[in-house]
Design an enzyme around this catalytic site. Structure first.
Site, PDB file in Angstrom:
ATOM      1  N   HIS A 203     111.949  42.223-106.319  1.00  0.00           N
ATOM      2  CA  HIS A 203     111.287  41.036-106.885  1.00  0.00           C
ATOM      3  C   HIS A 203     112.260  40.030-107.482  1.00  0.00           C
ATOM      4  O   HIS A 203     111.854  38.948-107.892  1.00  0.00           O
ATOM      5  CB  HIS A 203     110.283  41.435-107.972  1.00  0.00           C
ATOM      6  CG  HIS A 203     110.922  41.854-109.262  1.00  0.00           C
ATOM      7  ND1 HIS A 203     111.406  43.121-109.470  1.00  0.00           N
ATOM      8  CD2 HIS A 203     111.180  41.167-110.393  1.00  0.00           C
ATOM      9  CE1 HIS A 203     111.913  43.200-110.681  1.00  0.00           C
ATOM     10  NE2 HIS A 203     111.806  42.028-111.271  1.00  0.00           N
TER      11      HIS A 203
HETATM   12  C1  UD1 Z   1     109.433  38.067-114.222  1.00  0.00           C
HETATM   13  C2  UD1 Z   1     110.727  37.972-115.019  1.00  0.00           C
HETATM   14  C3  UD1 Z   1     111.699  39.022-114.541  1.00  0.00           C
HETATM   15  C4  UD1 Z   1     111.086  40.408-114.561  1.00  0.00           C
HETATM   16  C5  UD1 Z   1     109.768  40.404-113.803  1.00  0.00           C
HETATM   17  C6  UD1 Z   1     109.086  41.732-113.966  1.00  0.00           C
HETATM   18  C7  UD1 Z   1     111.355  35.705-115.769  1.00  0.00           C
HETATM   19  C8  UD1 Z   1     112.228  34.537-115.521  1.00  0.00           C
HETATM   20  N1  UD1 Z   1     111.355  36.662-114.816  1.00  0.00           N
HETATM   21  O1  UD1 Z   1     109.745  37.767-112.882  1.00  0.00           O
HETATM   22  O2  UD1 Z   1     112.841  39.034-115.391  1.00  0.00           O
HETATM   23  O3  UD1 Z   1     111.974  41.310-113.970  1.00  0.00           O
HETATM   24  O4  UD1 Z   1     108.917  39.385-114.340  1.00  0.00           O
HETATM   25  O5  UD1 Z   1     108.196  42.002-112.957  1.00  0.00           O
HETATM   26  O6  UD1 Z   1     110.671  35.756-116.757  1.00  0.00           O
HETATM   27  N2  UD1 Z   1     102.523  36.304-109.739  1.00  0.00           N
HETATM   28  C9  UD1 Z   1     101.244  36.661-109.393  1.00  0.00           C
HETATM   29  N3  UD1 Z   1     100.524  37.398-110.288  1.00  0.00           N
HETATM   30  C10 UD1 Z   1     101.008  37.800-111.497  1.00  0.00           C
HETATM   31  C11 UD1 Z   1     102.300  37.416-111.834  1.00  0.00           C
HETATM   32  C12 UD1 Z   1     103.062  36.675-110.955  1.00  0.00           C
HETATM   33  O7  UD1 Z   1     100.762  36.319-108.312  1.00  0.00           O
HETATM   34  O8  UD1 Z   1     100.284  38.472-112.252  1.00  0.00           O
HETATM   35  C13 UD1 Z   1     103.345  35.560-108.746  1.00  0.00           C
HETATM   36  C14 UD1 Z   1     103.217  34.046-108.878  1.00  0.00           C
HETATM   37  O9  UD1 Z   1     103.265  33.521-107.586  1.00  0.00           O
HETATM   38  C15 UD1 Z   1     104.477  33.686-109.623  1.00  0.00           C
HETATM   39  C16 UD1 Z   1     105.484  34.718-109.143  1.00  0.00           C
HETATM   40  O10 UD1 Z   1     104.716  35.892-108.943  1.00  0.00           O
HETATM   41  O11 UD1 Z   1     104.901  32.370-109.371  1.00  0.00           O
HETATM   42  C17 UD1 Z   1     106.617  35.001-110.102  1.00  0.00           C
HETATM   43  O12 UD1 Z   1     106.110  35.384-111.398  1.00  0.00           O
HETATM   44  P1  UD1 Z   1     106.993  35.113-112.713  1.00  0.00           P
HETATM   45  O13 UD1 Z   1     106.338  35.744-113.865  1.00  0.00           O
HETATM   46  O14 UD1 Z   1     107.321  33.661-112.811  1.00  0.00           O
HETATM   47  O15 UD1 Z   1     108.353  35.820-112.390  1.00  0.00           O
HETATM   48  P2  UD1 Z   1     108.621  37.307-111.889  1.00  0.00           P
HETATM   49  O16 UD1 Z   1     109.266  37.213-110.561  1.00  0.00           O
HETATM   50  O17 UD1 Z   1     107.398  38.129-112.025  1.00  0.00           O
HETATM   51  N1  UDP Z   2     106.637  49.652-112.101  1.00  0.00           N
HETATM   52  C1  UDP Z   2     105.307  50.039-111.980  1.00  0.00           C
HETATM   53  N2  UDP Z   2     104.673  49.802-110.799  1.00  0.00           N
HETATM   54  C2  UDP Z   2     105.281  49.211-109.732  1.00  0.00           C
HETATM   55  C3  UDP Z   2     106.643  48.827-109.877  1.00  0.00           C
HETATM   56  C4  UDP Z   2     107.279  49.048-111.070  1.00  0.00           C
HETATM   57  O1  UDP Z   2     104.733  50.598-112.917  1.00  0.00           O
HETATM   58  O2  UDP Z   2     104.641  49.024-108.688  1.00  0.00           O
HETATM   59  C5  UDP Z   2     107.314  49.872-113.394  1.00  0.00           C
HETATM   60  C6  UDP Z   2     108.586  50.686-113.317  1.00  0.00           C
HETATM   61  O3  UDP Z   2     108.308  52.066-113.425  1.00  0.00           O
HETATM   62  C7  UDP Z   2     109.373  50.148-114.503  1.00  0.00           C
HETATM   63  C8  UDP Z   2     108.917  48.715-114.622  1.00  0.00           C
HETATM   64  O4  UDP Z   2     107.714  48.603-113.877  1.00  0.00           O
HETATM   65  O5  UDP Z   2     109.019  50.837-115.694  1.00  0.00           O
HETATM   66  C9  UDP Z   2     109.947  47.770-114.088  1.00  0.00           C
HETATM   67  O6  UDP Z   2     109.426  46.495-114.032  1.00  0.00           O
HETATM   68  P1  UDP Z   2     109.961  45.385-113.024  1.00  0.00           P
HETATM   69  O7  UDP Z   2     110.695  46.023-111.913  1.00  0.00           O
HETATM   70  O8  UDP Z   2     108.810  44.512-112.699  1.00  0.00           O
HETATM   71  O9  UDP Z   2     110.923  44.509-113.958  1.00  0.00           O
HETATM   72  P2  UDP Z   2     112.434  44.662-114.442  1.00  0.00           P
HETATM   73  O10 UDP Z   2     112.626  46.004-115.020  1.00  0.00           O
HETATM   74  O11 UDP Z   2     113.311  44.384-113.255  1.00  0.00           O
HETATM   75  O12 UDP Z   2     112.567  43.561-115.429  1.00  0.00           O
END
Ligand code: UD1
Ligand code: UDP
Length: 359
Positions: A203
């Site tokens: 992601h």
């Molecule tokens: C965010 C964090 C990242 C973290 C990740 C965990 C920032 C800059 N990034 O990234 O550090 O590792 O969360 O998962 O804060 N979207 C949905 N549904 C949701 C949420 C998101 O469809 O419930 C889609 C939307 O298209 C959105 C995209 O995902 O634009 C990205 O979501 P966003 O929260 O901006 O960043 P993440 O990639 O999730």
């Molecule tokens: N995780 C989860 N379901 C998923 C993928 C990840 O519960 O389908 C959990 C994983 O076990 C970990 C956390 O989400 O505890 C990590 O989150 P993510 O990878 O979104 O963000 P990051 O750690 O890179 O910020």
């Protein structure tokens, strides 16, 4: 003390679970959800699976550009903080929710506590690296998960308020692993056997938003010789669909695509995987915890201890390097549970330090 804790993204719900439990024994906690993540599978499923109390406020910010999203969080957080008049604000990790809450608290001259302080990838093209640096600059209590993170802060001349407490995600993993074993039915639902599949998550913006990187990763996944389970982050699903790569993955017989999974299902899948391929921060640590080899689809990591333990290798998004790592043996890797203070008591330490703080 009245503490406002701010969460908003998947890993923050997980990190907050043990800390919230620990601080509520002594303090009044007001839990604020920014709404950065909002799909059931990205948010509510964690409140249910980890018994996290329902948020007192949901700011409903949703998805947007970095500036729009962070600005909306700031303007919606400020009145909540002004109304609630907390004595401290508590933030987790490195997302835009972390940064917005840090700035809101600092501008209102409130003490700020940062869980997962001091982590650095030294890669400023990662939005998370900017969020980490800025949040640490305005924090009074800096809760570090590793000695490396303490050292990083020292190099930036930050020593006051720095506490090595261990990793709160390790607390959660330790507590939940038996529950997952008893309650999760995910292996049966997906039709995969223990130690018979690879597990992957992708992601990170650097991978999803760059077509060459996304292509390299997808091509590698298509050529893997073992079954692969791939729970798709919504960001990744969207970009795969937009680039025509989704169909290739969906058509591959050895690949099982799923929605993002709840925590217990996901750790069950982690524990029983042959290897894990990921660009997630949290998943790198959990792989190490479960003693499952981890192939990190990045060139850098903030969790260097997982690499020195021998359980984690950094391969970027290059197809050849990914496939080589997938074929390699990880013999001789050390136990990540040997990392200083990774013992399941990080949240307790955080709570004790907050209790003893003069704020
Ligand atoms: C965010 C964090 C990242 C973290 C990740 C965990 C920032 C800059 N990034 O990234 O550090 O590792 O969360 O998962 O804060 N979207 C949905 N549904 C949701 C949420 C998101 O469809 O419930 C889609 C939307 O298209 C959105 C995209 O995902 O634009 C990205 O979501 P966003 O929260 O901006 O960043 P993440 O990639 O999730
Ligand atoms: N995780 C989860 N379901 C998923 C993928 C990840 O519960 O389908 C959990 C994983 O076990 C970990 C956390 O989400 O505890 C990590 O989150 P993510 O990878 O979104 O963000 P990051 O750690 O890179 O910020």
């Amino acid at each position: 003390m009245k503490i406002i804790s701010v969460v908003g993204a998947r890993p923050q719900f997980i990190k907050a679970a043990p800390v919230s439990r620990a601080i509520r024994r002594h303090h009044q906690e007001i839990l604020v959800h920014t709404g950065q993540h909002y799909d059931y599978e990205m948010s509510q499923v964690f409140f249910e699976g980890l018994n996290l109390p329902a948020p007192d406020y949901d700011l409903g910010v949703g998805s947007d550009s970095h500036a729009e999203q962070t600005a909306k969080m700031l303007t919606r957080l400020e009145p909540v903080i002004l109304d609630e008049k907390p004595e401290m604000v508590l933030v987790y990790g490195d997302t835009n929710s972390t940064l917005a809450a840090a700035v809101a608290a600092a501008k209102l001259c409130l003490p700020l506590a940062h869980v997962e302080a001091g982590l650095r990838s030294f890669n400023r093209s990662m939005p998370e690296e900017i969020n980490r640096i800025l949040t640490d600059r305005v924090s009074q209590l800096l809760f570090c998960p590793t000695q490396t993170s303490v050292n990083n802060l020292k190099r930036e001349n930050v020593e006051e308020g720095v506490h090595l407490v261990g990793d709160v995600m390790f607390d959660v993993a330790l507590e939940a692993v038996d529950r997952a074993e008893k309650n999760s039915t995910i292996l049966g639902r997906l039709g995969v056997g223990k130690k018979e599949y690879l597990l992957a998550t992708v992601h990170r913006a650097g991978n999803t938003d760059d077509l060459a990187s996304l292509n390299g990763i997808v091509e590698a996944f298509l050529e893997l010789g073992e079954p692969l389970v791939l729970p798709l982050h919504p960001r990744t699903k969207k970009l795969l669909e937009n680039t025509g790569l989704y169909e290739k993955l969906a058509d591959a017989k050895h690949i099982t695509l799923t929605e993002p999974l709840g925590y217990l299902d996901f750790i069950m899948l982690q524990k029983n995987a042959v290897k894990i391929l990921t660009d997630s921060g949290g998943v790198q640590k959990e792989a190490c915890f479960h003693k499952v080899p981890c192939i990190t689809l990045r060139e850098d990591t903030e969790w260097v201890e997982t690499v020195t333990s021998g359980w984690n290798v950094l391969v970027g998004a290059d197809k050849t390097r990914i496939l080589q790592a997938a074929a390699n043996s990880f013999d001789g890797a050390k136990d990540c549970q040997g990392i200083e203070l990774w013992d399941g008591r990080a949240a307790e330490r955080i709570s004790s330090i907050i209790n003893a703080s003069a704020y």
